[in-house]
Structure formats: structure tokens, C-alpha cells
Design a protein around this motif. Structure first.
Motif, mmCIF file in Angstrom:
data_model
loop_
_atom_site.group_PDB
_atom_site.id
_atom_site.type_symbol
_atom_site.label_atom_id
_atom_site.label_comp_id
_atom_site.label_asym_id
_atom_site.label_seq_id
_atom_site.Cartn_x
_atom_site.Cartn_y
_atom_site.Cartn_z
ATOM 1 N N VAL A 109 0.856 -1.185 0.000
ATOM 2 C CA VAL A 109 0.000 0.000 0.000
ATOM 3 C C VAL A 109 0.897 1.242 0.000
ATOM 4 C CG1 VAL A 109 -1.846 1.260 1.180
ATOM 5 C CG2 VAL A 109 -1.778 -1.247 1.282
ATOM 6 N N PRO A 110 1.250 1.771 -1.184
ATOM 7 C CA PRO A 110 2.032 3.009 -1.241
ATOM 8 C C PRO A 110 1.106 4.220 -1.119
ATOM 9 C CG PRO A 110 1.719 2.161 -3.455
ATOM 10 C CD PRO A 110 1.012 1.205 -2.527
ATOM 11 N N VAL A 111 1.562 5.231 -0.384
ATOM 12 C CA VAL A 111 0.744 6.417 -0.116
ATOM 13 C C VAL A 111 1.550 7.653 -0.487
ATOM 14 C CG1 VAL A 111 -0.571 7.694 1.623
ATOM 15 C CG2 VAL A 111 -0.332 5.192 1.825
ATOM 16 N N ASP A 112 0.928 8.553 -1.279
ATOM 17 C CA ASP A 112 1.596 9.800 -1.646
ATOM 18 C C ASP A 112 0.540 10.825 -2.023
ATOM 19 O OD1 ASP A 112 4.662 10.531 -2.238
ATOM 20 O OD2 ASP A 112 3.399 11.671 -3.603
ATOM 21 N N VAL A 113 0.917 12.113 -1.982
ATOM 22 C CA VAL A 113 -0.041 13.165 -2.314
ATOM 23 C C VAL A 113 -0.253 13.303 -3.815
ATOM 24 C CG1 VAL A 113 0.397 14.503 -0.225
ATOM 25 C CG2 VAL A 113 1.753 14.958 -2.277
ATOM 26 N N SER A 114 0.677 12.796 -4.612
ATOM 27 C CA SER A 114 0.604 12.972 -6.066
ATOM 28 C C SER A 114 0.077 11.708 -6.734
ATOM 29 C CB SER A 114 1.990 13.318 -6.632
ATOM 30 O OG SER A 114 1.965 13.273 -8.046
ATOM 31 N N GLY A 115 -1.115 11.815 -7.319
ATOM 32 C CA GLY A 115 -1.680 10.676 -8.023
ATOM 33 C C GLY A 115 -0.870 10.274 -9.232
#
Length: 323
Positions: A109-115
Motif C-alpha cells: 500500500v504506497p501512499v503519496d499526495v501525487s496521483g
């Protein structure tokens, strides 16, 4: 399998930028949060920084993972890896490979602000790891932890690498650690990268290289405001400073006005004055000691179970378990 949840739209990101810039430019003293460094140009500059001889943290953390990834995976015993501020690059794959060798890896599950960044970086992971469920999440991990797809099926490891934790002051950092604790289950693990206290001269050099790459990175936040909010900053009118705050044990990056400046940010209908020599803080990077970090984790409901450092003792990876 690859899927992506978009919990942060472009409009929401724009609203967050507006709020942070309006608040920061009218604060006394002025300050801006470091997450706005990272447009395309800022991300490129940061990658350049990680290759500088003075900037040791990325190399040190990677060396720990190269030497200890299997040990980390065995100690964690997890079927899922959640990574906040995910890069899905070399360090991430070292962890994924080690967890796969343990035979239990099922989800990433990678999480980042940039889609756009997530789609470009996480989809190849799904291609390269057949059978792995890659569930990317677009979100601000300081605000959207409650939206993470945390499973009840098997132990999970949540990773915060790169000493990202050091960009927060103690109060917000304590809240962040408690929030992480609250979304995980007893027995789940937190893998935390932490830069350690060391000779201040080395620390300052790591954030103020003689080639000016870090200075360009620091001033890039002004270019972001110009491009996205109609600002008229002259980035060349500001000097980059890296200052060791001995009392707080953190590095502060600041921009200092070379002369008096009058700035307008059209989209905010905001006008701001800088006095000659006035400084605006753009980042803190806290440095840690084992006893202090252990106490912070304990206060948030974690038991520190493992501690690894690079050969020079510059950087630590810690594994903590949810009580």
C-alpha cells in the motif's frame, strides 16, 4: 493487481497550498511547510541532493536496508507493507524482496499526495511482483491516515523512511505517531527511519552544499508559489541558509531576503513585505537520539523492538510494535 484510491483531488491539494501559503506568509516569523518543495522541478532537485557527497542520509539508510532487509522482514513477520510518502524505488524494493523471501508478502500500500507520481511508480511494482496486491492511496498522510486500507488479515508493517518524521516539530510528531498507532492493530509494526544527532558541521554541510543544489531546492518553493498562485517572488533575491538549532537538535532551512522585498500573491489577494535580512523558515529536519526516540514511541503506544544503524552510526532504522 493494481488499484488506486484518490482521497486527495487536485482541487483539495490546491486548497491546502492556498491555506498553507496564506498562513505561513502572514505568520510571525514567516514559515512555509516543506511539502511544497516537491513539484516536478523540486523532486528532480531532491534526487540530485541525494547523490551529493555531503548528503549522507539516503546512502546510510539504503546501506542498512541492503545489509538488514532480510532481518527486518523476519522480525516484522508481516504480510503487508504500507509505505507513507512512498517512493516505490530502490529502498522500497529491497523491503518488498525481503518480505517476499519470507514467503508471506501479499499486499503493498504506497501512499503519496501525487496521483500521477503514484500511478507512475506503483504500477510497475504490480507488474514486477506477480500476485502482489498493490493498492495505492492518494492522500496527505498527515490528514488521511484513517482512510488507509488496513486489513484485519495478517500482520502489517507501516514504513516511514527517509527520516520524514524529522520534518515535524515535537507536538505534531507526537500526534502523528499516535495517529499511526490508532490505525494499526496490536502486533503490527512501524518501521521508522531516523537521522541521528552528530557533528553539527556535518549536518550543516548536508543541507548547504557548496554547489548550490540545496539552495536551488529551497528557493523552489517560491517558484511553486509563483506558478500555482500567481506570486511575483524573485527567488534570486533570497539566500539559502542552513542553521543548526542546538537546543531543539534540528537543522532549519531558511530563506533570507537580500534586500527589502514587496511580494504580491495574486490568487490569494495577498501582499507581503520582507525586511532586508528577514528570514523565513522552510523546513526543519530533527535529529534523534535512541533514548529520545524510544520515549516518543512509548508515549504513542509502541514498543521499540529492534534498532539498526549503518556502519558509521549516522542513521537508524527502528522497528516498533503496536502494544
Amino acid at each position: 493487481m493494481f488499484r488506486i484510491d484518490r482521497n486527495l483531488t487536485a482541487d483539495e491539494l490546491d486548497k491546502a497550498l492556498r491555506a498553507d501559503v496564506a498562513e505561513g506568509l502572514t505568520a510571525r516569523p514567516k514559515q512555509l511547510p516543506p511539502k511544497w518543495f516537491y513539484d516536478e522541478r523540486g523532486s528532480e532537485l531532491f534526487e540530485d541532493i541525494t547523490r551529493l557527497p555531503e548528503y549522507y542520509p539516503t546512502r546510510a539508510e539504503r546501506s542498512i536496508l541492503e545489509a538488514r532487509a532480510d532481518e527486518i522482514a523476519e522480525a516484522a513477520g508481516s504480510v503487508a507493507l504500507i509505505e507513507l510518502g512512498s517512493g516505490a524505488g530502490v529502498k522500497t524494493r529491497l523491503l518488498l524482496d525481503a518480505m517476499r523471501r519470507q514467503g508471506d508478502l501479499a499486499r503493498f500500500v504506497p501512499v503519496d499526495v501525487s496521483g500521477e507520481f503514484l500511478a507512475a511508480s506503483a504500477r510497475p511494482v504490480a507488474d514486477d511482483y506477480p500476485g502482489l496486491d498493490v493498492h495505492a492511496v492518494v492522500g496527505d498522510f498527515e490528514r488521511h491516515l484513517g482512510l488507509l486500507p488496513v486489513s484485519e488479515d495478517g500482520r502489517q508493517t507501516l514504513a516511514v523512511l527517509g527520516s520524514t518524521i524529522g520534518n515535524q516539530e515535537p507536538g505534531p510528531r507526537a500526534s502523528f505517531l499516535r495517529d499511526i498507532h490508532d490505525v494499526l492493530h496490536p502486533g503490527d509494526c512501524l518501521l521508522l527511519g531516523a537521522d541521528l544527532v552528530k557533528d553539527p558541521a556535518r549536518l550543516v554541510a548536508a543541507y548547504d552544499d557548496p554547489g548550490g543544489v540545496t539552495a536551488a531546492f529551497d528557493r523552489n518553493v517560491l517558484s511553486v508559489i509563483n506558478q500555482r498562485l500567481g506570486g511575483d517572488f524573485d527567488p534570486a533575491a533570497y539566500d539559502h541558509l542552513a542553521v543548526w538549532n542546538a537546543e531543539c537538535e534540528w537543522i532549519e532551512m531558511r530563506l533570507r531576503a537580500r534586500s527589502a522585498q514587496h511580494v504580491r500573491v495574486a490568487d490569494l489577494d495577498l501582499e507581503v513585505d520582507f525586511a532586508e535580512g528577514e528570514q523565513m523558515r522552510t523546513e526543519i529536519s530533527a535529529k534523534f537520539r535512541r533514548e529520545g526516540l524510544t520515549a516518543e514511541l512509548d508515549a504513542a503506544g509502541f514498543d521499540l523492538t529492534r534498532w539498526w544503524t549503518d556502519d558509521a552510526g549516522d542513521f537508524a532504522l527502528t522497528l516498533a510494535t503496536v502494544r
